[in-house]
Design a protein around this motif. Structure first.
Motif, PDB file in Angstrom:
ATOM      1  N   GLY A 108       0.850  -1.030   0.065  1.00 28.80           N
ATOM      2  CA  GLY A 108       0.189   0.138   0.016  1.00 28.80           C
ATOM      3  C   GLY A 108       0.802   1.117  -0.118  1.00 28.80           C
ATOM      4  N   PRO A 109       0.085   2.347  -0.404  1.00 28.59           N
ATOM      5  CA  PRO A 109       0.918   3.649  -0.184  1.00 28.59           C
ATOM      6  C   PRO A 109       1.500   3.824   1.137  1.00 28.59           C
ATOM      7  CG  PRO A 109      -1.329   4.091  -1.063  1.00 28.59           C
ATOM      8  CD  PRO A 109      -1.296   2.483  -0.571  1.00 28.59           C
ATOM      9  N   THR A 110       2.685   4.459   1.203  1.00 23.02           N
ATOM     10  CA  THR A 110       3.484   4.583   2.714  1.00 23.02           C
ATOM     11  C   THR A 110       2.777   5.115   3.758  1.00 23.02           C
ATOM     12  OG1 THR A 110       5.381   4.581   1.237  1.00 23.02           O
ATOM     13  CG2 THR A 110       5.631   5.250   3.407  1.00 23.02           C
ATOM     14  N   PRO A 111       2.226   6.191   3.515  1.00 28.44           N
ATOM     15  CA  PRO A 111       1.289   6.803   4.767  1.00 28.44           C
ATOM     16  C   PRO A 111       0.220   5.912   5.299  1.00 28.44           C
ATOM     17  CG  PRO A 111       1.209   8.348   2.744  1.00 28.44           C
ATOM     18  CD  PRO A 111       1.874   7.051   2.181  1.00 28.44           C
ATOM     19  N   VAL A 112      -0.233   4.935   4.218  1.00 30.49           N
ATOM     20  CA  VAL A 112      -1.176   3.966   4.914  1.00 30.49           C
ATOM     21  C   VAL A 112      -0.408   3.009   5.818  1.00 30.49           C
ATOM     22  CG1 VAL A 112      -2.572   1.893   4.185  1.00 30.49           C
ATOM     23  CG2 VAL A 112      -2.715   3.964   2.870  1.00 30.49           C
ATOM     24  N   SER A 113       0.757   2.810   5.610  1.00 27.55           N
ATOM     25  CA  SER A 113       1.706   1.561   6.080  1.00 27.55           C
ATOM     26  C   SER A 113       1.822   2.318   7.407  1.00 27.55           C
ATOM     27  CB  SER A 113       2.974   1.433   5.614  1.00 27.55           C
ATOM     28  OG  SER A 113       2.710   1.214   4.278  1.00 27.55           O
ATOM     29  N   ALA A 114       2.172   3.621   7.580  1.00 28.19           N
ATOM     30  CA  ALA A 114       2.390   4.493   8.747  1.00 28.19           C
ATOM     31  C   ALA A 114       1.291   4.499   9.737  1.00 28.19           C
ATOM     32  CB  ALA A 114       2.822   5.869   8.570  1.00 28.19           C
ATOM     33  N   LEU A 115       0.006   4.722   9.315  1.00 30.79           N
ATOM     34  CA  LEU A 115      -1.202   4.974  10.019  1.00 30.79           C
ATOM     35  C   LEU A 115      -1.785   3.364  10.220  1.00 30.79           C
ATOM     36  CD1 LEU A 115      -3.446   6.857  11.067  1.00 30.79           C
ATOM     37  CD2 LEU A 115      -4.602   6.439   8.962  1.00 30.79           C
ATOM     38  N   ILE A 116      -1.945   2.753   9.187  1.00 29.05           N
ATOM     39  CA  ILE A 116      -2.840   1.492   9.770  1.00 29.05           C
ATOM     40  C   ILE A 116      -1.940   0.418  10.227  1.00 29.05           C
ATOM     41  CG2 ILE A 116      -4.252  -0.279   8.458  1.00 29.05           C
ATOM     42  CD1 ILE A 116      -5.368   1.748   6.618  1.00 29.05           C
ATOM     43  N   HIS A 117      -0.739   0.330   9.396  1.00 28.48           N
ATOM     44  CA  HIS A 117       0.134  -0.965   9.746  1.00 28.48           C
ATOM     45  C   HIS A 117       1.335  -0.515  10.562  1.00 28.48           C
ATOM     46  CE1 HIS A 117      -2.012  -1.544   5.491  1.00 28.48           C
ATOM     47  NE2 HIS A 117      -2.373  -2.502   6.763  1.00 28.48           N
ATOM     48  N   ALA A 118       1.152   0.564  11.501  1.00 29.73           N
ATOM     49  CA  ALA A 118       2.284   0.714  12.320  1.00 29.73           C
ATOM     50  C   ALA A 118       1.545   1.351  13.575  1.00 29.73           C
ATOM     51  CB  ALA A 118       3.181   1.592  11.715  1.00 29.73           C
ATOM     52  N   ALA A 119       0.818   2.503  13.184  1.00 27.18           N
ATOM     53  CA  ALA A 119       0.612   3.424  14.514  1.00 27.18           C
ATOM     54  C   ALA A 119      -0.800   3.223  15.252  1.00 27.18           C
ATOM     55  CB  ALA A 119       0.431   4.813  14.147  1.00 27.18           C
ATOM     56  N   THR A 120      -1.694   2.418  14.301  1.00 30.83           N
ATOM     57  CA  THR A 120      -3.019   2.342  14.955  1.00 30.83           C
ATOM     58  C   THR A 120      -3.724   1.042  14.823  1.00 30.83           C
ATOM     59  OG1 THR A 120      -3.960   3.093  12.928  1.00 30.83           O
ATOM     60  CG2 THR A 120      -3.805   4.790  14.614  1.00 30.83           C
ATOM     61  N   MET A 121      -4.105   0.565  13.333  1.00 26.41           N
ATOM     62  CA  MET A 121      -4.749  -0.756  13.324  1.00 26.41           C
ATOM     63  C   MET A 121      -4.161  -2.085  13.991  1.00 26.41           C
ATOM     64  SD  MET A 121      -6.311  -2.879   9.976  1.00 26.41           S
ATOM     65  CE  MET A 121      -4.774  -3.771   9.699  1.00 26.41           C
ATOM     66  N   VAL A 122      -2.836  -2.092  13.918  1.00 32.87           N
ATOM     67  CA  VAL A 122      -2.035  -3.409  14.249  1.00 32.87           C
ATOM     68  C   VAL A 122      -2.063  -3.402  16.005  1.00 32.87           C
ATOM     69  CG1 VAL A 122      -1.120  -3.891  12.093  1.00 32.87           C
ATOM     70  CG2 VAL A 122      -0.021  -2.313  14.025  1.00 32.87           C
ATOM     71  N   THR A 123      -2.319  -2.147  16.609  1.00 32.94           N
ATOM     72  CA  THR A 123      -2.189  -2.023  17.892  1.00 32.94           C
ATOM     73  C   THR A 123      -3.607  -2.529  18.482  1.00 32.94           C
ATOM     74  OG1 THR A 123      -2.620   0.228  18.375  1.00 32.94           O
ATOM     75  CG2 THR A 123      -0.442  -0.603  18.139  1.00 32.94           C
ATOM     76  N   ALA A 124      -4.684  -2.876  17.508  1.00 35.73           N
ATOM     77  CA  ALA A 124      -5.853  -3.035  18.276  1.00 35.73           C
ATOM     78  C   ALA A 124      -5.798  -4.249  18.970  1.00 35.73           C
ATOM     79  CB  ALA A 124      -6.924  -3.268  16.974  1.00 35.73           C
ATOM     80  N   GLY A 125      -5.225  -5.240  18.591  1.00 37.77           N
ATOM     81  CA  GLY A 125      -4.992  -6.559  19.553  1.00 37.77           C
ATOM     82  C   GLY A 125      -4.555  -6.191  20.861  1.00 37.77           C
ATOM     83  N   ILE A 126      -3.511  -5.072  21.063  1.00 36.90           N
ATOM     84  CA  ILE A 126      -3.127  -4.823  22.504  1.00 36.90           C
ATOM     85  C   ILE A 126      -4.275  -4.248  23.190  1.00 36.90           C
ATOM     86  CG2 ILE A 126      -1.268  -3.732  23.716  1.00 36.90           C
ATOM     87  CD1 ILE A 126      -0.464  -4.659  20.439  1.00 36.90           C
ATOM     88  N   TYR A 127      -4.986  -2.983  22.209  1.00 40.89           N
ATOM     89  CA  TYR A 127      -6.023  -2.522  22.869  1.00 40.89           C
ATOM     90  C   TYR A 127      -7.154  -3.566  23.356  1.00 40.89           C
ATOM     91  CZ  TYR A 127     -10.543  -0.312  23.599  1.00 40.89           C
ATOM     92  OH  TYR A 127     -11.832   0.141  23.830  1.00 40.89           O
ATOM     93  N   MET A 128      -7.413  -4.399  22.816  1.00 40.77           N
ATOM     94  CA  MET A 128      -8.481  -5.295  23.244  1.00 40.77           C
ATOM     95  C   MET A 128      -8.091  -6.018  24.651  1.00 40.77           C
ATOM     96  SD  MET A 128     -10.184  -8.534  21.546  1.00 40.77           S
ATOM     97  CE  MET A 128      -8.536  -9.155  21.308  1.00 40.77           C
ATOM     98  N   VAL A 129      -6.825  -6.415  24.548  1.00 41.42           N
ATOM     99  CA  VAL A 129      -6.345  -7.361  25.760  1.00 41.42           C
ATOM    100  C   VAL A 129      -6.347  -6.443  26.903  1.00 41.42           C
ATOM    101  CG1 VAL A 129      -4.267  -8.591  26.890  1.00 41.42           C
ATOM    102  CG2 VAL A 129      -5.088  -9.034  24.292  1.00 41.42           C
ATOM    103  N   VAL A 130      -5.934  -4.991  26.778  1.00 42.76           N
ATOM    104  CA  VAL A 130      -5.823  -4.299  27.918  1.00 42.76           C
ATOM    105  C   VAL A 130      -7.271  -4.106  28.299  1.00 42.76           C
ATOM    106  CG1 VAL A 130      -5.455  -1.786  28.768  1.00 42.76           C
ATOM    107  CG2 VAL A 130      -3.726  -2.960  27.144  1.00 42.76           C
ATOM    108  N   ARG A 131      -8.233  -3.750  27.450  1.00 44.12           N
ATOM    109  CA  ARG A 131      -9.509  -3.713  27.592  1.00 44.12           C
ATOM    110  C   ARG A 131     -10.125  -4.774  28.483  1.00 44.12           C
ATOM    111  NH1 ARG A 131     -12.347   0.284  28.685  1.00 44.12           N
ATOM    112  NH2 ARG A 131     -12.498   1.383  26.788  1.00 44.12           N
ATOM    113  N   SER A 132      -9.713  -5.941  28.118  1.00 45.89           N
ATOM    114  CA  SER A 132     -10.176  -7.101  28.720  1.00 45.89           C
ATOM    115  C   SER A 132      -9.244  -7.612  29.988  1.00 45.89           C
ATOM    116  CB  SER A 132     -10.422  -8.256  27.809  1.00 45.89           C
ATOM    117  OG  SER A 132     -10.791  -7.793  26.588  1.00 45.89           O
ATOM    118  N   ASN A 133      -8.457  -6.571  30.500  1.00 48.85           N
ATOM    119  CA  ASN A 133      -7.702  -7.046  31.372  1.00 48.85           C
ATOM    120  C   ASN A 133      -8.104  -7.801  32.453  1.00 48.85           C
ATOM    121  OD1 ASN A 133      -7.675  -5.090  33.918  1.00 48.85           O
ATOM    122  ND2 ASN A 133      -7.901  -3.698  32.297  1.00 48.85           N
TER     123      ASN A 133
END
Lengths: 630, 484
Positions: A245-270
């Protein structure tokens, strides 16, 4: 203001609809502006709400929009939860999101099809905000799948290239594997607790004993979802491919936000994970394995974005290790600092690629320091931040993870420490090869080299500042400074396993990591700049372990051979010989014999319909006869 | 009164069609189907959720045999009537750019089909139900035979034998139950619901009914008529079959099977569940290797309805609610999908995936609408498919976690075959022949936009559907729960 929380996802949704529907009727320059403005407006509302929640103490607030799916005792309102966890995520998503939108205006300048790009990007932010705002697992799941869709659409943005659309497809499918696990986890949550709302579930979970079967199963199933979204072993191979994908997409989705969703969910379900040390141990182990393996692969990649991609996988592994050892705040701390420095690195890489007319291979770069001063300076900050040099942001969060892991298991600590050494090595290799030495590209590229426009460098500078000072929100205990993040998050984390680490240990850890880092800097400089050692032109020249690593342990090939090929092969076979062969022949056999029979009928009737009505008449006669007999 | 109107409008219209010439018949058919839609909307405004069997009509038909013309509408019926009457105008619209020979007969048959379908969904007398069930077969059979592909004679015969076998078994079952009614025998549904049947009888009755309905749906391994018939039939025939007619089978199970033979279900329900779930995975795998786009969607349809059937056999509120929602969703989505295939085929003269590609360039609107229909069928949240699939899988999960795991594979496999098809058709470098792919015409746009709108609106706000079916489903479940 909290009751206006629905505005936060509403702005990007509006942007998506506006840009999507007006499309080509919109002046070319406007779509990027609208998209950026919308995310920025979300950021402002988020900031106001953040301020309120920070002052107001800990009372979580639920904002119900409408009743979505309600069947019997299952009630799923479309509602948002505003608490300290969600507001932090809001700030990261809309903050980093605004910067990357702004950057995109410059980066996508030469591209056709602006409206499509920016509408997808706004749609992504909308779904990401739903993900972090949802007050129950189902609304979270809406965001969860929605970001997956946007990821699919944006990875395959250049749809004419079939490799890119293959990468997009792979990302979506691998995520879906995780999503099935997540969905089953949600079903089990519903059968166990009778609700899918966060508040209700966690409240009743508190009465459960430790390591109860149901909770462990729930935690593991949810974790399968996290493996998909956050690219952990065995579901990580989509993320490096997603660099299509275009590089800004990699930055936004595949680095800063979407891929951390799993961590968010586990923290949420701590609450659930605290109750299942068994599941937590598995989370830590998978995270550790991912962190280590991805880092080794990063050592031998030559595509600037691929190096960063494997580094992302590895860093996500770090976060899961933190989650596994019960350091939920620390994991979130790393999510935040990682969002800053990894977005910075990707955008920096984008700036380099932009300057190099699309070249991504670091073997064709070199000496870019002079031509790209701002990109270089900010990229250096990002590199130091991820490598963990104080006082840059990565140092604090990474150090905290290492300290927490030490308390949990010294063996894990050692593996993780080795991983940080590897991280420093591959990042500095990337840095030296790109910015130092002689220029190795074509004359044409050399002629064309230029620093990026202000829309691109400004986000770089802001992110560089954040990567420098971002770590101060969580100062180590030995400094006796307040740990803002831990205090802020205290109300949403159920049990904090708090061991006072010995001061000597902390100082030693810091001291050793700084000294090691300096040594690595010196050594890599010596190798890649002074001695000008270049990565091999051809992977075939590699031997042994290096070859294995350069080929990413052949995991893609193994999946292809073990899953994809057999599935298609068996399906083809079954289709040919069983579906079209056996089952169908069986029926056609009956058909043929019946055709013969209807041939007899054709003497008295004409064609099939006659035969049909005939049989109906017989049917009715049968009824009449039966009633008369009985 | 409304029930009668709903039945009579298409019946009369169908007869009128036969007298009209080719030019007028399209408009006339569309007009009357819109009238039916209007009546349906009106029925919705009058509908009271808490009362069973509304708009009841009840006349003796053959009094000596206890057969009456009894029809009415409850929360389950009204949704399927609404589905039928919403889809019919769209299906007729999709034919506007076709020039079928003998058009008046074609439209007459379609409207007659509508009449029979409404009859199936409203009949409250066992015999009447059977008559409508058979009446629905005749028009679709003729449509497939006369306007189908080259091989239509052989394929329609197979289809015909399959369904006829099923209906005869059902007839036998119905008559047996009828004969058990106390006093003067009657086919009245209330009497049939209250018949006491021995466990042995329920056991074999299960198979009579199950086979009849399973063939229609179709449930694995009784599905082999379906891909051939769907592929060979003219687009409108495929739409009628997949969008509405297969729901007759699911409806039959809910209305005529669960309450009459609950014990038969408790004995064989697990087998039925396993077949349904096996069909989900089996058909998905078959869809993976299809080269013909229409055949691919035919197999995907088997997978989707397999899950609907599984939800019904889970015998719980969520499974049944999911089945209702998903019947509507599947009907809308599959009609959209077959129309997309029709649009491609008429421009490119082929449906072979390997011969297509790169259309995303030609028509952005088509690209977006195709994507929305696709998302509905892979059950992305905020589309209609998600609500249904979520409730179905949740219902199946209450029944058995393992079944939900296996059935849930559709989430993954559905994405695999659908995205593959999308990629083959829309993405990649434009073909040399891609220029032939012109933008959408007005009627095509109307149909696809209407479908896309329903996909999203019912995905975001499914409450009316869930709400209207609720009490009726609880009534049905009450009959089943009596036994347990």
């Amino acid at each position: 203001m909290v009751q206006f929380a629905w505005l936060i996802p509403m702005f990007p949704l509006l942007g998506f609809l506006l840009i999507g529907l007006l499309n080509k009727r919109l002046p070319v320059s406007l779509s990027g502006g609208i998209a950026t403005l919308m995310v920025f407006l979300s950021f402002i509302v988020s900031a106001v709400i953040f301020g309120e929640v920070a002052q107001d103490g800990s009372v979580p607030e639920r904002v119900v929009l409408f009743d979505w799916i309600s069947v019997g005792d299952l009630s799923i309102p479309f509602s948002f939860l505003i608490d300290r966890l969600s507001v932090i995520m809001l700030m990261v998503v809309t903050g980093v999101g605004s910067l990357i939108h702004l950057y995109s205006i410059g980066y996508m300048h030469h591209e056709q099809d602006h409206p499509r790009y920016f509408s997808y990007l706004n749609l992504f932010v909308f779904f990401m905000l739903l993900l972090v705002l949802g007050s129950n697992y189902i609304v979270m799941f809406v965001g969860w799948e929605g970001v997956g869709l946007c990821s699919y659409l944006l990875i395959g943005f250049w749809f004419k290239n079939i490799d890119y659309s293959n990468a997009a497809k792979k990302a979506f499918i691998m995520n879906r594997i995780g999503d099935l696990g997540l969905l089953l986890g949600v079903f089990l949550i519903y059968t166990t607790f009778g609700s899918v709302g966060f508040r209700e579930v966690f409240e009743s979970a508190r009465n459960f004993p430790e390591n109860s079967e149901a909770i462990t199963a729930i935690c593991l199933l949810l974790f399968v979802g996290a493996m998909g979204k956050s690219a952990q072993i065995p579901l990580y191979t989509w993320l490096p491919d997603a660099m299509a994908g275009p590089t800004p997409v990699s930055a936004l989705i595949h680095a800063a936000t979407m891929v951390t969703a799993g961590i968010y969910m586990v923290v949420r379900s701590n609450v659930l994970y605290v109750l299942s040390p068994d599941a937590s141990e598995i989370v830590a182990f998978v995270g550790l394995a991912t962190a280590f393996f991805a880092a080794t692969i990063g050592l031998k990649q030559n595509d600037i974005k691929k190096v960063l991609a494997y580094s992302t996988v590895s860093q996500l592994g770090y976060m899961f290790v933190a989650l596994g050892v019960g350091a939920y705040q620390t994991a979130l701390f790393h999510v935040i600092t990682h969002a800053f420095f990894k977005a910075l690195l990707f955008l920096g890489a984008g700036s380099v690629i932009h300057a190099m007319s699309g070249e991504q291979d670091i073997r064709r770069m070199g000496g870019l320091k002079k031509a790209l001063p701002i990109t270089h300076a900010t990229f250096l900050i990002g590199t130091l931040a991820i490598a963990g040099l104080p006082p840059f942001a990565g140092f604090f969060s990474k150090d905290e993870i290492l300290a927490k892991v030490w308390e949990h298991s010294p063996v894990m600590f050692i593996v993780l420490a080795v991983t940080s050494v590897l991280t420093a090595v591959y990042m500095l290799r990337l840095y030296w090869l790109t910015f130092y030495g002689d220029f190795r590209g074509t004359e044409n590229q050399k002629h064309h080299l230029h620093e990026s426009p202000a829309t691109m460098t400004m986000p770089l500078v802001v992110l560089a500042i954040l990567s420098t000072v971002g770590g101060f929100i969580g100062m180590p205990e030995v400094f006796h400074a307040p740990h803002f993040l831990n205090e802020f998050l205290a109300p949403v984390i159920w049990k904090v396993n708090h061991h006072e680490a010995s001061e000597t240990f902390e100082y030693m850890l810091m001291g050793i990591s700084v000294v090691l880092l300096l040594l690595i800097m010196f050594a890599t400089y010596n190798t890649y700049v002074t001695k000008k050692v270049m990565p091999e032109e051809n992977d075939k020249d590699l031997q042994g372990f290096a070859k294995l690593v350069a080929n990413k342990y052949y995991v893609d090939e193994i999946y292809e051979a073990v899953i994809t090929k057999p599935l298609n092969g068996i399906s083809s076979f079954v289709y040919k010989y069983i579906d079209q062969g056996f089952i169908d022949k069986l029926v056609n056999g009956t058909g043929t014999s019946l055709t013969g029979f209807s041939g007899v009928l054709r003497f008295v009737q004409t064609g099939n319909i006659g035969g049909y009505i005939f049989s109906m008449v017989i049917g009715i006669i049968v009824i009449l006869v039966l009633t008369m007999i009985l | 009164m409304i029930t009668l109107l709903l039945l009579l409008v298409p019946l009369v219209a169908s007869l009128v069609c036969l007298m009209l010439d080719q030019a007028k018949v399209k408009i006339f058919a569309l007009g009357t189907s819109l009238v039916s839609l209007g009546i349906t909307v009106y029925a919705f405004t009058l509908f009271n959720n808490d009362i069973a069997d509304q708009f009841l009509v009840n006349y003796w038909w053959i009094q000596e045999l206890g057969i009456s013309f009894k029809a009415g509408i409850d929360g389950i019926s009204i949704l399927l009537v609404a589905l039928t009457n919403f889809l019919l105008p769209l299906i007729i619209l999709t034919s506007f750019r076709h020039d079928y020979k003998n058009a008046s007969t074609f439209y007459a048959l379609m409207l007659f089909m509508q009449f029979a379908l409404i009859g199936v969904f409203t009949a409250l007398d066992g015999f009447l139900f059977y008559i409508f069930w058979e009446l629905a077969l005749i028009p679709i059979y003729l449509i497939c035979l006369m306007w189908g592909g080259k091989d239509s004679a052989r394929i329609t015969l197979k289809f015909f034998i399959y369904t006829l076998t099923g209906s005869l078994l059902m007839l036998a079952g119905l008559i047996y139950v009828y004969l058990q009614t106390p006093g003067a025998h009657t086919f009245d549904i209330d009497a049939l619901y209250n018949v006491t049947l021995s466990p042995v009888a329920q056991s074999w009755l299960f198979w009579c009914f199950f086979l009849a309905f399973a063939i229609k749906i179709p449930i694995f391994p009784l599905h082999t008529w379906q891909p051939d018939t769907y592929t060979d039939a003219p687009t409108q025939g495929t739409m009628l079959l997949s969008g509405i007619m297969l729901k007759m089978g699911i409806y039959g199970i809910i209305r005529w099977m669960l309450p009459i033979i609950p014990q038969g279900l408790s004995e064989w329900g697990n087998t039925a569940m396993m077949l349904s779930i096996a069909g989900v995975v089996y058909a998905s795998c078959m869809a993976l290797v299809q080269k013909d786009f229409k055949r691919l969607v035919a197999y995907s349809s088997i997978a989707h309805v397999g899950l609907i059937a599984a939800g019904v056999f889970a015998l719980n509120l969520q499974g049944l609610q999911g089945a209702m929602v998903q019947m509507i969703a599947h009907g809308v989505n599959v009609v959209g999908m077959f129309f997309i295939i029709d649009i491609i085929q008429r421009r490119m003269k082929t449906r072979q995936l390997d011969e297509l590609g790169g259309f995303a360039n030609n028509s952005p609107i088509f690209t977006i609408l195709f994507m929305i229909v696709l998302l509905g069928s892979v059950a992305l949240p905020l589309t209609n498919g998600f609500v249904g699939e979520f409730l179905l899988l949740n219902g199946v999960y209450q029944y058995s976690a393992w079944m939900a795991l296996v059935g849930g594979l559709t989430i993954i496999l559905g994405a695999v075959y659908m995205l593959r098809a999308y990629q083959k058709v829309m993405l990649g470098e434009p073909h040399a022949r891609s220029v032939e792919f012109t933008g959408l015409h007005q009627t095509e746009k109307i149909v696809l936009v209407a479908i896309a709108a329903v996909i999203i609106v019912t995905g975001i706000y499914p409450k009316p559907i869930i709400h209207v079916a609720g009490p009726a489903i609880e009534d049905i479940l009450a009959h089943v729960k009596d036994i347990y």
